[in-house]
Design a protein around this motif. Structure first.
Motif, PDB file in Angstrom:
ATOM      1  N   GLY A 316      -5.810  12.221   6.521  1.00 48.36           N
ATOM      2  CA  GLY A 316      -5.682  11.588   5.776  1.00 48.36           C
ATOM      3  C   GLY A 316      -5.498  10.321   5.876  1.00 48.36           C
ATOM      4  O   GLY A 316      -4.466   9.537   4.802  1.00 48.36           O
ATOM      5  N   GLY A 317      -6.113   9.120   6.660  1.00 50.75           N
ATOM      6  CA  GLY A 317      -6.020   8.331   7.047  1.00 50.75           C
ATOM      7  C   GLY A 317      -6.639   7.064   6.372  1.00 50.75           C
ATOM      8  O   GLY A 317      -6.873   7.175   5.635  1.00 50.75           O
ATOM      9  N   LEU A 318      -7.863   6.249   6.902  1.00 49.89           N
ATOM     10  CA  LEU A 318      -8.410   4.865   6.150  1.00 49.89           C
ATOM     11  C   LEU A 318      -9.480   5.588   5.853  1.00 49.89           C
ATOM     12  O   LEU A 318     -10.029   5.591   4.720  1.00 49.89           O
ATOM     13  N   SER A 319     -10.422   7.292   5.859  1.00 52.89           N
ATOM     14  CA  SER A 319     -11.551   7.500   5.760  1.00 52.89           C
ATOM     15  C   SER A 319     -11.330   7.904   3.869  1.00 52.89           C
ATOM     16  O   SER A 319     -12.079   8.228   3.238  1.00 52.89           O
ATOM     17  N   VAL A 320     -10.101   8.635   4.202  1.00 54.29           N
ATOM     18  CA  VAL A 320      -9.466   9.145   2.327  1.00 54.29           C
ATOM     19  C   VAL A 320      -9.295   7.455   1.684  1.00 54.29           C
ATOM     20  O   VAL A 320      -9.757   7.550   0.417  1.00 54.29           O
ATOM     21  N   THR A 321      -8.903   6.756   2.036  1.00 54.36           N
ATOM     22  CA  THR A 321      -8.683   5.658   1.399  1.00 54.36           C
ATOM     23  C   THR A 321     -10.364   5.077   0.828  1.00 54.36           C
ATOM     24  O   THR A 321     -10.396   4.874  -0.178  1.00 54.36           O
ATOM     25  N   GLU A 322     -11.583   4.856   1.803  1.00 57.34           N
ATOM     26  CA  GLU A 322     -12.660   3.990   2.128  1.00 57.34           C
ATOM     27  C   GLU A 322     -13.027   5.578   0.766  1.00 57.34           C
ATOM     28  O   GLU A 322     -14.176   5.007   0.315  1.00 57.34           O
ATOM     29  N   ALA A 323     -12.997   7.096   1.093  1.00 56.65           N
ATOM     30  CA  ALA A 323     -13.527   7.796   0.061  1.00 56.65           C
ATOM     31  C   ALA A 323     -13.289   7.504  -1.042  1.00 56.65           C
ATOM     32  O   ALA A 323     -13.822   7.563  -1.873  1.00 56.65           O
ATOM     33  N   LEU A 324     -12.275   7.085  -1.385  1.00 59.18           N
ATOM     34  CA  LEU A 324     -11.545   7.066  -3.082  1.00 59.18           C
ATOM     35  C   LEU A 324     -12.078   5.898  -3.695  1.00 59.18           C
ATOM     36  O   LEU A 324     -12.353   5.942  -4.973  1.00 59.18           O
ATOM     37  N   VAL A 325     -11.945   4.790  -2.596  1.00 57.32           N
ATOM     38  CA  VAL A 325     -12.791   3.508  -3.174  1.00 57.32           C
ATOM     39  C   VAL A 325     -14.533   4.116  -3.179  1.00 57.32           C
ATOM     40  O   VAL A 325     -14.807   3.136  -4.528  1.00 57.32           O
ATOM     41  N   ALA A 326     -15.196   4.953  -2.639  1.00 53.47           N
ATOM     42  CA  ALA A 326     -15.837   5.015  -3.040  1.00 53.47           C
ATOM     43  C   ALA A 326     -16.209   6.503  -3.688  1.00 53.47           C
ATOM     44  O   ALA A 326     -17.566   6.202  -4.387  1.00 53.47           O
ATOM     45  N   ASN A 327     -15.570   6.763  -4.620  1.00 51.50           N
ATOM     46  CA  ASN A 327     -15.839   7.095  -5.450  1.00 51.50           C
ATOM     47  C   ASN A 327     -15.779   8.761  -5.120  1.00 51.50           C
ATOM     48  O   ASN A 327     -16.491   9.163  -5.480  1.00 51.50           O
ATOM     49  N   LEU A 328     -15.519   9.699  -4.279  1.00 43.77           N
ATOM     50  CA  LEU A 328     -16.684  10.892  -3.334  1.00 43.77           C
ATOM     51  C   LEU A 328     -15.587  11.619  -3.307  1.00 43.77           C
ATOM     52  O   LEU A 328     -14.184  10.845  -3.097  1.00 43.77           O
ATOM     53  N   PRO A 329     -15.038  12.702  -3.931  1.00 44.08           N
ATOM     54  CA  PRO A 329     -13.698  13.537  -3.511  1.00 44.08           C
ATOM     55  C   PRO A 329     -13.951  14.351  -2.250  1.00 44.08           C
ATOM     56  O   PRO A 329     -14.313  13.917  -0.619  1.00 44.08           O
ATOM     57  N   ALA A 330     -12.324  14.370  -1.939  1.00 46.56           N
ATOM     58  CA  ALA A 330     -11.681  14.376  -0.657  1.00 46.56           C
ATOM     59  C   ALA A 330     -11.082  15.141  -0.487  1.00 46.56           C
ATOM     60  O   ALA A 330      -9.723  15.644  -1.468  1.00 46.56           O
ATOM     61  N   VAL A 331     -10.644  16.211   0.426  1.00 45.83           N
ATOM     62  CA  VAL A 331     -10.484  17.425  -0.041  1.00 45.83           C
ATOM     63  C   VAL A 331      -9.926  17.411   1.542  1.00 45.83           C
ATOM     64  O   VAL A 331     -10.642  17.041   2.711  1.00 45.83           O
ATOM     65  N   THR A 332      -8.744  17.753   2.029  1.00 39.90           N
ATOM     66  CA  THR A 332      -8.188  17.976   3.187  1.00 39.90           C
ATOM     67  C   THR A 332      -8.107  19.636   3.631  1.00 39.90           C
ATOM     68  O   THR A 332      -8.143  20.576   3.124  1.00 39.90           O
ATOM     69  N   TYR A 333      -7.652  19.882   5.199  1.00 39.86           N
ATOM     70  CA  TYR A 333      -8.241  20.941   5.376  1.00 39.86           C
ATOM     71  C   TYR A 333      -8.162  21.344   7.416  1.00 39.86           C
ATOM     72  O   TYR A 333      -8.178  20.226   7.977  1.00 39.86           O
ATOM     73  N   CYS A 334      -7.162  21.835   7.749  1.00 40.61           N
ATOM     74  CA  CYS A 334      -6.788  22.126   8.762  1.00 40.61           C
ATOM     75  C   CYS A 334      -6.205  20.624   9.496  1.00 40.61           C
ATOM     76  O   CYS A 334      -6.458  19.940   9.863  1.00 40.61           O
ATOM     77  N   PRO A 335      -5.399  20.149   8.333  1.00 37.43           N
ATOM     78  CA  PRO A 335      -5.063  19.289   8.967  1.00 37.43           C
ATOM     79  C   PRO A 335      -3.864  19.090  10.472  1.00 37.43           C
ATOM     80  O   PRO A 335      -3.390  20.014  10.937  1.00 37.43           O
ATOM     81  N   ILE A 336      -3.836  17.240  10.927  1.00 36.09           N
ATOM     82  CA  ILE A 336      -3.157  17.242  12.350  1.00 36.09           C
ATOM     83  C   ILE A 336      -2.345  17.501  12.400  1.00 36.09           C
ATOM     84  O   ILE A 336      -1.416  17.137  11.039  1.00 36.09           O
ATOM     85  N   PRO A 337      -1.078  17.190  13.124  1.00 33.69           N
ATOM     86  CA  PRO A 337       0.114  17.924  13.300  1.00 33.69           C
ATOM     87  C   PRO A 337       0.815  16.655  12.272  1.00 33.69           C
ATOM     88  O   PRO A 337       0.370  16.317  13.095  1.00 33.69           O
ATOM     89  N   GLY A 338       2.260  16.387  12.112  1.00 34.12           N
ATOM     90  CA  GLY A 338       2.813  15.633  12.317  1.00 34.12           C
ATOM     91  C   GLY A 338       2.691  14.734  10.886  1.00 34.12           C
ATOM     92  O   GLY A 338       2.044  15.780   9.882  1.00 34.12           O
ATOM     93  N   HIS A 339       1.862  13.767  11.084  1.00 33.45           N
ATOM     94  CA  HIS A 339       1.893  12.758  10.367  1.00 33.45           C
ATOM     95  C   HIS A 339       0.410  13.320   8.848  1.00 33.45           C
ATOM     96  O   HIS A 339       0.290  12.933   8.269  1.00 33.45           O
ATOM     97  N   GLY A 340      -0.218  13.517  10.069  1.00 32.80           N
ATOM     98  CA  GLY A 340      -1.401  14.714   8.918  1.00 32.80           C
ATOM     99  C   GLY A 340      -1.086  15.779   8.291  1.00 32.80           C
ATOM    100  O   GLY A 340      -1.803  15.566   6.894  1.00 32.80           O
ATOM    101  N   ARG A 341       0.160  16.726   8.201  1.00 32.85           N
ATOM    102  CA  ARG A 341       0.454  17.481   7.551  1.00 32.85           C
ATOM    103  C   ARG A 341       1.229  16.358   6.259  1.00 32.85           C
ATOM    104  O   ARG A 341       1.066  16.893   5.691  1.00 32.85           O
ATOM    105  N   ALA A 342       2.468  15.336   6.703  1.00 34.20           N
ATOM    106  CA  ALA A 342       2.588  15.159   5.547  1.00 34.20           C
ATOM    107  C   ALA A 342       2.352  14.220   5.010  1.00 34.20           C
ATOM    108  O   ALA A 342       2.120  14.100   3.476  1.00 34.20           O
TER     109      ALA A 342
END
Length: 404
Positions: A316-342
């Motif tokens: 959920g870091g920079l890649s998601v931001t880049e995808a949102l700017v690029a108008n690319l749908p983003a989906v989360t799956y099996c997030p890493i622990p800690g800040h990933g789940r947050a």
């Protein structure tokens, strides 16, 4: 003790004898002449602190620096880890990827402890005081200081509250979800990418955070033609009728990426393109799988996002931001622990990225993505551009200095 549970610095005693492990704090040249107060043009000087923990903090820092320089500012970017003793650089810099991949339960516990246990947080914050001498040297004669890394936010906030930094301090949260290490009462202004992060900070901590939009390169917002998309897809070995699922595991290849790939392949129309970063072992493992294209470090990520149909992420870091700017749908799956789940929680609650929890649910989401418009539209209410906010703070500081 502050409202955020962060102890204010009480280091008012005489400096202790010089220690061997503090030598790293004294190295480095003095700031060049044009960074000092006697520079004739008085262009605003901005100091940005980042850290080589993954690539997201660095990319945001250097994008901000580019925008500020284009507006005439003098910008100096420093890696916060260089202000710490060498053993701290190794523990934080190398330990992040190791603990996420090899000790996920410990990383999850550490994230929880930093949020809820004052003793653990106090140990970390006390260790960070070793950075203050170098940070003070870096920030000398600055008009404003910006942090894109949570630990440097703590150091800057503590120094600002204690009067050891007398210019505005700004933190820029690169994560979708706020957490305590991003926030400090001594920081003058907290900025976030999205309004969802700002709302979460207010609800969880009672801290005002201004949504200021993304710090990503302009290439992500440029429209790609059908010819560009077709050319890139063919170069990747993608069929015209396949759903191209782009998986970004960051520069370190973090998390259980093979599980993401296997879950995505549950959809029979999916072809998975994996950005493995610098993790060559992961790339070798995935490259042998059918309907999978495993890539190493790439500089053409905007083109890859333009060619794919959905981003599947676990952090959920920079890649998601880049995808949102690029108008690319983003989906989360099996997030890493800690800040990933947050991050996954904030993104899902805000409707920016769904979080299916089973391979079957993921396959259904991916099937929908191939036929519908993007699931994660970019927020439309950022409160000013990051560079403009930084320069406003620098201008206000200069005006106060001139008046005095």
């Amino acid at each position: 003790m502050t409202a955020l549970g962060v102890p204010r610095s009480t280091r008012t005693r005489r400096r202790p004898p010089r220690a061997r492990h503090l030598r790293v704090l004294r190295r480095g040249p003095r700031p060049p002449e044009d960074f000092r107060r006697d520079r004739p043009d008085r262009s605003p000087r901005v100091v940005v602190l980042t850290a080589r923990v993954g690539a997201g903090h660095d990319r945001a820092a250097y994008e901000l620096a580019a925008r500020l320089r284009a507006r005439g500012a003098v910008v100096d970017v420093h890696d916060y880890l260089d202000a710490l003793p060498r053993y701290g650089q190794v523990i934080i810099g190398d330990g992040y990827g190791f603990t996420v991949n090899r000790m996920p339960r410990f990383f999850d516990w550490l994230f929880y402890a930093l949020e809820h246990r004052w003793d653990v947080r106090g140990i970390i914050l006390t260790f960070l005081t070793f950075s203050e001498r170098t940070v003070r040297r870096w920030t000398r004669d600055a008009d404003v200081v910006v942090s894109t890394f949570p630990l440097s936010c703590q150091t800057l906030g503590r120094m600002r509250a204690a009067g050891r930094i007398t210019v505005p301090v700004i933190s820029y949260l690169t994560d979708p979800a706020p957490h305590r290490m991003w926030l400090h009462p001594g920081v003058d202004t907290h900025l976030s990418v999205t309004s969802a992060c700002a709302a979460a900070a207010d609800a969880m901590y009672g801290v005002v955070v201004r949504p200021a939009g993304p710090l990503v390169g302009p290439a992500f917002s440029r429209a790609h033609t059908d010819a560009d998309r077709t050319e890139t897809r063919h170069a990747l070995g993608l069929g015209d009728d396949e759903t191209a699922v782009l998986i970004s595991a960051g520069s370190l290849g973090l998390g259980d990426v093979p599980s993401l790939v296997s879950a995505a392949l549950t959809n029979p129309a999916a072809h998975v393109v994996v950005l493995c970063g610098r993790n060559t072992t992961l790339r070798t493992e995935l490259d042998a799988m059918a309907r999978v294209t495993a890539l190493g470090w790439r500089d053409d990520v905007p083109a890859l996002m333009g060619a794919c149909d959905v981003l599947l992420h676990n952090a959920g870091g920079l890649s998601v931001t880049e995808a949102l700017v690029a108008n690319l749908p983003a989906v989360t799956y099996c997030p890493i622990p800690g800040h990933g789940r947050a991050n996954a929680t904030v993104l899902a609650d805000a409707g920016l990225a769904p979080w299916p929890t089973t391979p079957e649910a993921l396959a259904e989401v991916l099937d929908g993505v191939s036929r519908t418009s993007p699931l994660s539209p970019w927020p439309t209410d950022p409160d000013g551009d990051v560079a403009e906010i930084v320069l406003e703070a620098a201008g206000e500081r200069s005006a106060v200095a001139a008046a005095s």
